[in-house]
Design a protein around this motif. Structure first.
Motif, mmCIF file in Angstrom:
data_model
loop_
_atom_site.group_PDB
_atom_site.id
_atom_site.type_symbol
_atom_site.label_atom_id
_atom_site.label_comp_id
_atom_site.label_asym_id
_atom_site.label_seq_id
_atom_site.Cartn_x
_atom_site.Cartn_y
_atom_site.Cartn_z
ATOM 1 N N ALA A 34 122.185 1.845 -25.729
ATOM 2 C CA ALA A 34 121.138 2.621 -26.408
ATOM 3 C C ALA A 34 121.741 3.855 -27.076
ATOM 4 C CB ALA A 34 120.047 3.033 -25.415
ATOM 5 N N LEU A 35 122.671 4.519 -26.409
ATOM 6 C CA LEU A 35 123.341 5.680 -26.990
ATOM 7 C C LEU A 35 124.084 5.277 -28.264
ATOM 8 C CD1 LEU A 35 124.082 8.757 -26.238
ATOM 9 C CD2 LEU A 35 126.285 7.766 -25.613
ATOM 10 N N ASP A 36 124.805 4.183 -28.205
ATOM 11 C CA ASP A 36 125.540 3.688 -29.379
ATOM 12 C C ASP A 36 124.578 3.377 -30.515
ATOM 13 O OD1 ASP A 36 127.977 2.567 -30.726
ATOM 14 O OD2 ASP A 36 126.794 0.731 -30.579
ATOM 15 N N TYR A 37 123.471 2.707 -30.203
ATOM 16 C CA TYR A 37 122.489 2.379 -31.247
ATOM 17 C C TYR A 37 121.915 3.647 -31.879
ATOM 18 C CZ TYR A 37 118.245 0.981 -33.567
ATOM 19 O OH TYR A 37 117.263 0.831 -34.513
ATOM 20 N N LEU A 38 121.498 4.607 -31.056
ATOM 21 C CA LEU A 38 120.914 5.843 -31.587
ATOM 22 C C LEU A 38 121.906 6.587 -32.485
ATOM 23 C CD1 LEU A 38 118.986 7.177 -28.457
ATOM 24 C CD2 LEU A 38 118.003 6.123 -30.514
ATOM 25 N N ALA A 39 123.187 6.514 -32.156
ATOM 26 C CA ALA A 39 124.206 7.183 -32.963
ATOM 27 C C ALA A 39 124.372 6.525 -34.325
ATOM 28 C CB ALA A 39 125.546 7.178 -32.218
ATOM 29 N N ARG A 40 124.021 5.248 -34.427
ATOM 30 C CA ARG A 40 124.242 4.501 -35.661
ATOM 31 C C ARG A 40 122.971 4.250 -36.459
ATOM 32 N NH1 ARG A 40 126.322 -0.634 -33.724
ATOM 33 N NH2 ARG A 40 126.800 -1.057 -35.888
ATOM 34 N N ALA A 41 121.810 4.552 -35.887
ATOM 35 C CA ALA A 41 120.526 4.220 -36.519
ATOM 36 C C ALA A 41 120.014 5.363 -37.392
ATOM 37 C CB ALA A 41 119.495 3.891 -35.445
ATOM 38 N N SER A 49 110.598 0.833 -29.689
ATOM 39 C CA SER A 49 110.434 -0.569 -30.071
ATOM 40 C C SER A 49 111.602 -1.057 -30.923
ATOM 41 C CB SER A 49 109.104 -0.793 -30.799
ATOM 42 O OG SER A 49 109.032 -0.013 -31.968
ATOM 43 N N ALA A 50 112.153 -0.201 -31.791
ATOM 44 C CA ALA A 50 113.317 -0.595 -32.598
ATOM 45 C C ALA A 50 114.540 -0.782 -31.709
ATOM 46 C CB ALA A 50 113.594 0.446 -33.673
ATOM 47 N N VAL A 51 114.740 0.135 -30.762
ATOM 48 C CA VAL A 51 115.872 0.010 -29.838
ATOM 49 C C VAL A 51 115.732 -1.282 -29.031
ATOM 50 C CG1 VAL A 51 117.125 1.071 -27.909
ATOM 51 C CG2 VAL A 51 116.157 2.523 -29.707
ATOM 52 N N ALA A 52 114.532 -1.560 -28.566
ATOM 53 C CA ALA A 52 114.298 -2.777 -27.776
ATOM 54 C C ALA A 52 114.601 -4.029 -28.594
ATOM 55 C CB ALA A 52 112.858 -2.807 -27.270
ATOM 56 N N GLU A 53 114.149 -4.053 -29.834
ATOM 57 C CA GLU A 53 114.405 -5.232 -30.667
ATOM 58 C C GLU A 53 115.889 -5.386 -30.939
ATOM 59 O OE1 GLU A 53 112.941 -7.424 -34.759
ATOM 60 O OE2 GLU A 53 112.089 -5.495 -34.239
#
Length: 185
Positions: A34-41, A49-53
């Motif tokens: 989740a941390l990696d995703y938030l850093a790139r989103a 909901s976007a993180v979950a998908e």
């Protein structure tokens, strides 16, 4: 053993080795992802909901994960837009710094051309699995059919909003492949 089975086993092993390094900084695998995703989103794609998908996880698990990142001081919860009920998570300076350290490559020291080949092959595998399951591409903003460039700067035609320069290289939940070849999975 078939090549497909061997690839699946190697990917599982690689994932576990990668996860071990992330646990050494006090994050479980879900928190690190989740941390990696938030850093790139981009700013439109940091909702639970976007993180979950993106992570193929349940909203409940992701909500708990995001709350734990906030409790650790790595993320901040705030409104996602005009609807105050919709929430968005942004990384704190500490979260951004930690995300950069997690992006260090896990000690892999391969020639750039080989790393590029591996990245392209893995990207094709991920995009194929996403397509087979009917999921979203979560590609880079600049490769989306809604991305526009003008003298005034970058613009998202879907959201009808101007984009900051850095957002054009971030992943977006609303991504629809366009004519560009830059993709992200």
């Amino acid at each position: 053993m078939t090549a497909a089975h061997d690839i699946a086993s190697l990917l599982d092993r690689l994932s576990r080795l990668h996860g071990t390094g992330r646990r050494s900084v006090g994050l479980n695998p879900a928190q690190a992802s989740a941390l990696d995703y938030l850093a790139r989103a981009n700013r439109f794609s940091r909702t639970p909901s976007a993180v979950a998908e993106y992570l193929s996880a349940t909203r409940g698990t992701v909500s708990q994960t995001l709350r734990s990142l906030a409790a650790k001081g790595l993320a901040e919860e705030g409104p996602a837009g005009t609807d105050r009920r919709s929430r968005r998570y942004d990384l704190t300076a500490e979260g951004e710094a930690l995300a950069r350290t997690l992006d260090a490559g896990g000690g892999v020291d391969l020639p750039d051309h080989l790393l590029e080949d591996v990245r392209n092959t893995l990207r094709q595998l991920v995009m194929g699995m996403i397509a087979a399951r009917g999921g979203r591409s979560f590609g880079l903003c600049r490769s989306c059919r809604f991305h526009r460039n003008s003298e005034a700067g970058a613009h998202c035609a879907l959201m009808d909003v101007p984009l900051r320069n850095e957002e054009t290289t971030q992943i977006c939940q609303e991504h629809e492949p366009g004519d560009c070849t830059t993709k992200e999975a």
